[in-house]
Write a protein that holds these residues in place. Structure first.
Motif, short mmCIF file in Angstrom:
data_model
loop_
_atom_site.label_atom_id
_atom_site.label_comp_id
_atom_site.label_asym_id
_atom_site.label_seq_id
_atom_site.Cartn_x
_atom_site.Cartn_y
_atom_site.Cartn_z
N GLY A 198 -6.81 -6.81 -6.70
CA GLY A 198 -6.44 -7.80 -5.70
C GLY A 198 -4.99 -8.23 -5.81
N ASP A 199 -4.52 -8.42 -7.03
CA ASP A 199 -3.11 -8.80 -7.22
C ASP A 199 -2.18 -7.70 -6.74
OD1 ASP A 199 -3.79 -11.25 -8.25
OD2 ASP A 199 -3.55 -10.66 -10.36
N VAL A 200 -2.53 -6.44 -7.01
CA VAL A 200 -1.72 -5.32 -6.53
C VAL A 200 -1.74 -5.28 -5.00
CG1 VAL A 200 -1.51 -2.82 -6.45
CG2 VAL A 200 -2.01 -3.95 -8.62
N ALA A 201 -2.90 -5.46 -4.42
CA ALA A 201 -3.01 -5.43 -2.96
C ALA A 201 -2.13 -6.49 -2.32
CB ALA A 201 -4.47 -5.62 -2.55
N ARG A 202 -2.16 -7.69 -2.86
CA ARG A 202 -1.35 -8.78 -2.28
C ARG A 202 0.15 -8.49 -2.43
NH1 ARG A 202 -6.10 -11.28 -3.70
NH2 ARG A 202 -5.64 -11.39 -5.92
N TYR A 208 -10.00 1.74 -3.35
CA TYR A 208 -8.87 2.32 -2.63
C TYR A 208 -8.26 1.20 -1.77
CZ TYR A 208 -10.36 7.12 -3.68
OH TYR A 208 -10.71 8.30 -4.31
N LEU A 209 -6.94 1.23 -1.64
CA LEU A 209 -6.24 0.27 -0.80
C LEU A 209 -5.64 0.99 0.40
CD1 LEU A 209 -4.29 -1.71 -3.57
CD2 LEU A 209 -6.50 -2.29 -2.55
N THR A 210 -5.37 0.25 1.46
CA THR A 210 -4.73 0.83 2.63
C THR A 210 -3.73 -0.15 3.21
OG1 THR A 210 -5.15 1.93 4.75
CG2 THR A 210 -6.51 0.00 4.25
N SER A 211 -2.69 0.39 3.82
CA SER A 211 -1.66 -0.43 4.45
C SER A 211 -1.05 0.35 5.60
CB SER A 211 -0.58 -0.82 3.44
OG SER A 211 0.19 0.32 3.07
N ASP A 212 -0.30 -0.37 6.44
CA ASP A 212 0.38 0.28 7.56
C ASP A 212 1.80 0.69 7.21
OD1 ASP A 212 -1.76 0.12 9.42
OD2 ASP A 212 -1.32 -2.01 9.71
N ALA A 213 2.32 0.16 6.10
CA ALA A 213 3.69 0.46 5.71
C ALA A 213 3.71 1.19 4.38
CB ALA A 213 4.50 -0.84 5.61
N ALA A 214 4.73 2.02 4.20
CA ALA A 214 4.91 2.70 2.91
C ALA A 214 5.27 1.69 1.84
CB ALA A 214 6.02 3.75 3.04
N GLY A 268 -4.81 -3.98 1.95
CA GLY A 268 -6.18 -4.47 1.86
C GLY A 268 -7.08 -3.40 1.28
N MET A 269 -8.32 -3.79 0.98
CA MET A 269 -9.29 -2.83 0.49
C MET A 269 -9.73 -1.92 1.63
SD MET A 269 -9.64 -3.87 -2.69
CE MET A 269 -11.15 -3.06 -3.25
N ARG A 298 -4.62 -14.31 -15.64
CA ARG A 298 -5.41 -15.26 -16.43
C ARG A 298 -6.89 -14.91 -16.41
NH1 ARG A 298 -3.15 -20.01 -18.03
NH2 ARG A 298 -0.99 -20.35 -17.40
N ALA A 299 -7.29 -14.13 -15.42
CA ALA A 299 -8.70 -13.73 -15.28
C ALA A 299 -8.75 -12.56 -14.32
CB ALA A 299 -9.52 -14.91 -14.75
N ASP A 300 -9.95 -12.06 -14.05
CA ASP A 300 -10.10 -11.04 -13.03
C ASP A 300 -9.53 -11.56 -11.71
OD1 ASP A 300 -11.48 -9.77 -15.02
OD2 ASP A 300 -13.44 -9.85 -14.01
N ALA A 301 -8.83 -10.70 -10.98
CA ALA A 301 -8.23 -11.10 -9.72
C ALA A 301 -9.24 -10.97 -8.58
CB ALA A 301 -7.00 -10.26 -9.42
N ALA A 302 -9.21 -11.92 -7.66
CA ALA A 302 -10.05 -11.81 -6.47
C ALA A 302 -9.54 -10.67 -5.60
CB ALA A 302 -10.01 -13.12 -5.70
N ASP A 303 -10.47 -9.89 -5.04
CA ASP A 303 -10.08 -8.79 -4.18
C ASP A 303 -9.57 -9.29 -2.83
OD1 ASP A 303 -10.72 -6.82 -6.01
OD2 ASP A 303 -12.77 -6.59 -5.27
N GLU A 304 -8.77 -8.46 -2.17
CA GLU A 304 -8.37 -8.71 -0.80
C GLU A 304 -9.48 -8.22 0.13
OE1 GLU A 304 -5.06 -9.88 0.96
OE2 GLU A 304 -5.90 -11.03 -0.72
N PRO A 305 -9.60 -8.81 1.31
CA PRO A 305 -10.63 -8.35 2.25
C PRO A 305 -10.39 -6.91 2.68
CG PRO A 305 -9.75 -10.50 2.89
CD PRO A 305 -8.86 -9.98 1.81
N ALA A 306 -11.44 -6.25 3.09
CA ALA A 306 -11.32 -4.89 3.61
C ALA A 306 -10.65 -4.92 4.97
CB ALA A 306 -12.70 -4.25 3.71
N ARG A 307 -9.91 -3.85 5.27
CA ARG A 307 -9.27 -3.73 6.57
C ARG A 307 -9.40 -2.28 7.05
NH1 ARG A 307 -2.83 -4.52 5.42
NH2 ARG A 307 -3.62 -6.46 4.52
N ALA A 308 -9.12 -2.07 8.31
CA ALA A 308 -9.22 -0.73 8.88
C ALA A 308 -8.21 0.20 8.21
CB ALA A 308 -8.99 -0.78 10.38
#
Length: 407
Positions: A301-305, A318-324, A310-311, A272-282
């Motif tokens: 942000g929607d993709v990250a969630r 760029y996004l990062t996660s601990d799982a594939a 997280g950012m 419906r609008a620009d998505a809020a970003d997720e917080p940055a993480r290590a």
């Protein structure tokens, strides 16, 4: 292409000569074809037209597939033409909205009109360039009376139609404003008021009738009206266009969309609008690069969630996660290690690891990958991907490997 060349080509003999040519893929191929055809006694205009078209048909396969074998092109027209797979998706939106007749104003060589006509819609097409309009008429001739092609501007079409009957005589309009100067050795018109038609004229039309308008993906977002749907489109990893949709062509509750096309598959993310970003993480075990359409649509942000990611940095896409993860909206990489970012130390570390083929990606740092590559002095047997970016104020070099192409 000049009109004299087109006139020489548009004869039964000229077209047969063109269809008989082998693919022309290089300057050497083109020179050999010119020499051969001139020795056969063909006129300079016909030789020039045939060789140019044979080469353009070869290039056009990437956009039009086998359809390119019976089409004609201009260099600029092919460069600016919508890929057939994308045009088909545009056409489906008109059809699904109940549209039966469309004016294609600025039709170019007819790429979008092909998609519209193929779905049974009636098309009235015009182009401001006489040669381009003639080529579009040839390309669209198989559709018979379903398509008409004229020479004129979008403004002239609208003025004439509304002046005669008070309406456009069609249900909706497709527009691709010219963002270059007229002719075939063109320069960019960078300001929307200089486009033909201008963006203000287009938006005024969009407030009266359903409109789809194809624009460059880098359009200043401040110029997008709040009541239009903005859809960014990427194909095979490249962000190729922004389409603004109005009236019944705009979907209820959708103001931002990212359409990602790979092969025959298409995936879309809407908001419906620009998505809020997720917080940055290590930095985690995986690094994810969002598709360009997702970035342009500001739906990261929607993709990250959706990926439990997280950012990497609040200002870096760029996004990062601990799982594939598996997603059509990102390319994913397994993080191998963080290396020194200084070129000499970086080159030494890469050579020690046997890296010889290196894909370099950068964001948020001023680096020329081609220049850096020569400084690194690589020569190993292994392949890897290097991300040059920053986390906060720190510049980082992340060595990674792809974990599979998005599907």
């Amino acid at each position: 292409m000049e009109m004299a060349e087109l006139t020489a080509l548009l004869t039964p003999g000229g077209l047969r000569l063109l269809d008989a040519q082998d693919p022309i893929e290089s300057t050497t191929d083109a020179a050999a074809a010119v020499s051969r055809l001139r020795k056969q006694g063909h006129s300079p205009d016909l030789v020039s037209a045939v060789v140019t078209q044979a080469r353009l048909r070869t290039r056009a396969h990437a956009k039009f597939g086998d359809f390119a074998e019976r089409m004609l092109f201009t260099r600029a027209g092919l460069e600016q033409a919508t890929r057939l797979a994308v045009a088909a998706r545009h056409a489906a939106r008109f059809r699904d909205a109940g549209i039966t007749a469309v004016a294609d104003l600025g039709c170019g060589i007819g790429g979008d009109a092909l998609g519209l006509a193929a779905l049974g819609l009636r098309v009235e097409a015009v182009d401001a360039d006489e040669v381009t309009a003639a080529i579009a008429a040839y390309n669209l001739a198989p559709f018979g009376d379903t398509v008409t092609v004229g020479h004129g501007t979008a403004e002239q079409f609208v003025e004439a139609a509304e002046g005669t009957s008070g309406t456009l005589g069609v249900d909706a309009v497709w527009l691709d404003p010219a963002r270059r100067t007229a002719g075939h050795s063109e320069t960019s018109r960078t300001r929307p008021e200089e486009w033909s038609p201008s963006l203000d004229w287009v938006l005024a039309l969009a407030s009266r009738v359903p409109v789809g308008v194809k624009l460059g993906p880098g359009l200043d977002r401040r110029l997008i009206p709040d009541d239009l749907e903005a859809q960014w489109v990427s194909a095979e990893g490249s962000t190729i266009e922004l389409v603004l949709w109005s009236g019944v062509l705009a979907r209820e509750g959708v103001r931002r969309a990212a359409l990602v096309i790979r092969g025959d598959s298409g995936h879309e993310l809407t908001g419906r609008a620009d998505a809020a970003d997720e917080p940055a993480r290590a930095l985690g075990a995986f690094l994810h690069e969002p598709d360009g359409a997702v970035i342009r649509a500001r739906l990261i942000g929607d993709v990250a969630r959706s990926l439990d990611a997280g950012m990497l940095d609040e200002h870096i896409a760029y996004l990062t996660s601990d799982a594939a993860v598996t997603s059509p909206f990102v390319s994913s990489f397994r993080v191998r290690e963080v290396l020194p970012s200084e070129p000499r130390a970086l080159g030494k570390a890469l050579r020690e690891r046997g890296v010889g083929t290196l894909e370099i990606k950068k964001r948020g740092v001023d680096v020329d990958p081609a220049v850096l590559r020569t400084k690194l002095g690589l020569g190993g047997d292994l392949s890897a991907t290097l991300f040059l970016t920053r986390i906060g104020t720190k510049r980082v070099a992340i060595l990674a490997e792809r974990v599979g192409a998005a599907t």
